[in-house]
Design a protein around this motif. Structure first.
Motif, PDB file in Angstrom:
ATOM      1  N   PRO A 151      -1.364   2.802   5.942  1.00  0.00           N
ATOM      2  CA  PRO A 151      -0.594   3.518   4.916  1.00  0.00           C
ATOM      3  C   PRO A 151       0.851   3.025   4.850  1.00  0.00           C
ATOM      4  O   PRO A 151       1.440   2.678   5.875  1.00  0.00           O
ATOM      5  CB  PRO A 151      -0.661   4.975   5.382  1.00  0.00           C
ATOM      6  CG  PRO A 151      -1.880   5.054   6.241  1.00  0.00           C
ATOM      7  CD  PRO A 151      -1.979   3.722   6.923  1.00  0.00           C
ATOM      8  N   HIS A 152       1.390   2.998   3.650  1.00  0.00           N
ATOM      9  CA  HIS A 152       2.792   2.628   3.419  1.00  0.00           C
ATOM     10  C   HIS A 152       3.144   1.277   4.050  1.00  0.00           C
ATOM     11  O   HIS A 152       4.203   1.118   4.651  1.00  0.00           O
ATOM     12  CB  HIS A 152       3.718   3.727   3.955  1.00  0.00           C
ATOM     13  CG  HIS A 152       3.454   5.071   3.364  1.00  0.00           C
ATOM     14  ND1 HIS A 152       3.599   5.330   2.029  1.00  0.00           N
ATOM     15  CD2 HIS A 152       2.996   6.229   3.942  1.00  0.00           C
ATOM     16  CE1 HIS A 152       3.271   6.595   1.792  1.00  0.00           C
ATOM     17  NE2 HIS A 152       2.890   7.160   2.925  1.00  0.00           N
ATOM     18  N   SER A 188       0.098   4.200  -0.644  1.00  0.00           N
ATOM     19  CA  SER A 188      -0.658   5.420  -0.363  1.00  0.00           C
ATOM     20  C   SER A 188      -0.446   5.903   1.067  1.00  0.00           C
ATOM     21  O   SER A 188      -0.044   5.154   1.954  1.00  0.00           O
ATOM     22  CB  SER A 188      -2.148   5.164  -0.598  1.00  0.00           C
ATOM     23  OG  SER A 188      -2.931   6.240  -0.139  1.00  0.00           O
ATOM     24  N   ALA A 189      -0.740   7.176   1.281  1.00  0.00           N
ATOM     25  CA  ALA A 189      -0.711   7.744   2.628  1.00  0.00           C
ATOM     26  C   ALA A 189      -2.038   7.516   3.341  1.00  0.00           C
ATOM     27  O   ALA A 189      -2.225   7.958   4.478  1.00  0.00           O
ATOM     28  CB  ALA A 189      -0.429   9.242   2.553  1.00  0.00           C
ATOM     29  N   GLU A 190      -2.941   6.790   2.686  1.00  0.00           N
ATOM     30  CA  GLU A 190      -4.241   6.490   3.277  1.00  0.00           C
ATOM     31  C   GLU A 190      -4.399   4.984   3.474  1.00  0.00           C
ATOM     32  O   GLU A 190      -3.757   4.184   2.808  1.00  0.00           O
ATOM     33  CB  GLU A 190      -5.370   7.010   2.372  1.00  0.00           C
ATOM     34  CG  GLU A 190      -5.344   8.510   2.161  1.00  0.00           C
ATOM     35  CD  GLU A 190      -6.479   8.974   1.259  1.00  0.00           C
ATOM     36  OE1 GLU A 190      -7.218   8.100   0.749  1.00  0.00           O
ATOM     37  OE2 GLU A 190      -6.619  10.191   1.053  1.00  0.00           O
ATOM     38  N   GLU A 191      -5.289   4.604   4.413  1.00  0.00           N
ATOM     39  CA  GLU A 191      -5.570   3.201   4.634  1.00  0.00           C
ATOM     40  C   GLU A 191      -6.269   2.602   3.410  1.00  0.00           C
ATOM     41  O   GLU A 191      -6.981   3.296   2.689  1.00  0.00           O
ATOM     42  CB  GLU A 191      -6.457   3.014   5.871  1.00  0.00           C
ATOM     43  CG  GLU A 191      -5.774   3.360   7.179  1.00  0.00           C
ATOM     44  CD  GLU A 191      -6.647   3.036   8.380  1.00  0.00           C
ATOM     45  OE1 GLU A 191      -7.835   2.665   8.178  1.00  0.00           O
ATOM     46  OE2 GLU A 191      -6.163   3.144   9.517  1.00  0.00           O
ATOM     47  N   LYS A 192      -6.044   1.312   3.206  1.00  0.00           N
ATOM     48  CA  LYS A 192      -6.685   0.593   2.113  1.00  0.00           C
ATOM     49  C   LYS A 192      -7.705  -0.371   2.712  1.00  0.00           C
ATOM     50  O   LYS A 192      -7.353  -1.283   3.473  1.00  0.00           O
ATOM     51  CB  LYS A 192      -5.644  -0.183   1.308  1.00  0.00           C
ATOM     52  CG  LYS A 192      -6.201  -1.223   0.350  1.00  0.00           C
ATOM     53  CD  LYS A 192      -6.960  -0.616  -0.789  1.00  0.00           C
ATOM     54  CE  LYS A 192      -7.413  -1.694  -1.780  1.00  0.00           C
ATOM     55  NZ  LYS A 192      -8.260  -1.152  -2.855  1.00  0.00           N
ATOM     56  N   SER A 235      -8.360  -3.075   7.340  1.00  0.00           N
ATOM     57  CA  SER A 235      -7.724  -1.902   6.753  1.00  0.00           C
ATOM     58  C   SER A 235      -6.221  -2.118   6.725  1.00  0.00           C
ATOM     59  O   SER A 235      -5.618  -2.470   7.751  1.00  0.00           O
ATOM     60  CB  SER A 235      -8.056  -0.642   7.563  1.00  0.00           C
ATOM     61  OG  SER A 235      -9.430  -0.340   7.479  1.00  0.00           O
ATOM     62  N   ASN A 242       0.870  -1.176   0.000  1.00  0.00           N
ATOM     63  CA  ASN A 242       0.000   0.000   0.000  1.00  0.00           C
ATOM     64  C   ASN A 242       0.905   1.223   0.000  1.00  0.00           C
ATOM     65  O   ASN A 242       1.403   1.638   1.036  1.00  0.00           O
ATOM     66  CB  ASN A 242      -0.917   0.002   1.219  1.00  0.00           C
ATOM     67  CG  ASN A 242      -1.843   1.214   1.246  1.00  0.00           C
ATOM     68  OD1 ASN A 242      -1.977   1.916   0.230  1.00  0.00           O
ATOM     69  ND2 ASN A 242      -2.473   1.473   2.386  1.00  0.00           N
TER      70      ASN A 242
END
Length: 251
Positions: free
Chosen positions: A74-75, A30-34, A71, A28
């Protein structure tokens, strides 16, 4: 793959195929949760992972019988060895009966891995394959090997009675083995594999039962039980929430 979420899974060499289904990774970026939905797939997963907020750690995940919303931080970078159940006894040398629908952390230096091993997936793959090869047993109960071959080749559609007869092992003893090692019955495990095989069909846009379901209603009910969604919703797989389905579409 979608946006900043990357994944890759490859099958092992044939010498390991009785014990390992795949070795893979996801990232992941992204700086956001997946947000993802974890669905039962009949595998036992050993994760090596770290994120921006969590240090390197190793997690053993038992079998799942229900879908679960999770979830991914991030990263997060994670490499994973997905084992077949036979590996529980012969490679991991432990029961996972107490890990049904849950997980546990194991020593961060398990099998000699550390954070540096997350720098290169190909290097990780080779190291994991070497370690598992070292642990391959000299002998194996052929009843168990044959049993799992039949379960997999039939997509979980053979009855307990038929499996018992083919491997010359009583259904009572087989169920004792399954419950002691994996935490569920043979029939329950076979049902999960049938669901898994149905996912492969759904990934190809086939929204009607291709396996031994009583009817369409039974098929939809079972898909909802294990995924939390109807076949049509699964097929759309909005935002790659159902990662297992996304992986199956790549194969």
């Amino acid at each position: 793959m979608a946006n900043n979420f990357y994944y890759k899974f490859i099958k092992p060499d044939s010498a390991l195929s009785d014990f390992v289904e795949s070795i893979g990774m996801f990232h992941n970026q992204s700086a956001e949760e997946k947000a993802v939905v974890v669905m039962p797939d009949g595998r036992v997963d050993l994760f090596f992972s770290q994120s921006a907020s969590e240090p390197f750690h190793v997690t053993l995940i038992g079998l799942e019988t229900l879908p679960e919303q999770r979830s991914i931080l991030p990263h997060t970078l994670a490499f994973v060895i997905s084992f077949k159940p036979l590996a529980v006894e012969y490679i991991l040398s432990t029961s996972i009966a107490d890990l049904l629908n849950t997980a546990k952390d194991v020593a961060p230096d398990f099998w000699g891995f550390n954070t540096d091993d997350l720098k290169d997936f190909d290097v990780f793959y080779q190291k994991a394959a070497r370690k598992i090869t070292e642990l391959l047993p000299d002998e194996i109960d052929e009843r168990k090997r044959t049993l799992f071959e039949l379960i997999y080749s039939s997509n979980g559609q053979m009855s307990v009675t038929e499996l018992s007869q083919k491997v010359c092992w009583s259904s009572r003893q087989i169920n004792r083995y399954f419950n002691q090692q994996l935490g569920l019955s043979l029939k329950a495990y076979c049902t999960i594999l049938r669901f898994r095989a149905s996912l492969e069909h759904i990934a190809q846009g086939q929204l009607f039962p291709e396996l031994k379901f009583t009817d369409q209603t039974h098929f939809i009910k079972e898909i909802k039980k294990f995924s939390g969604a109807a076949p049509k919703e699964l097929s759309k797989n909005k935002n790659d929430r159902f990662v297992l389905l996304s992986v199956l579409k790549q194969q």
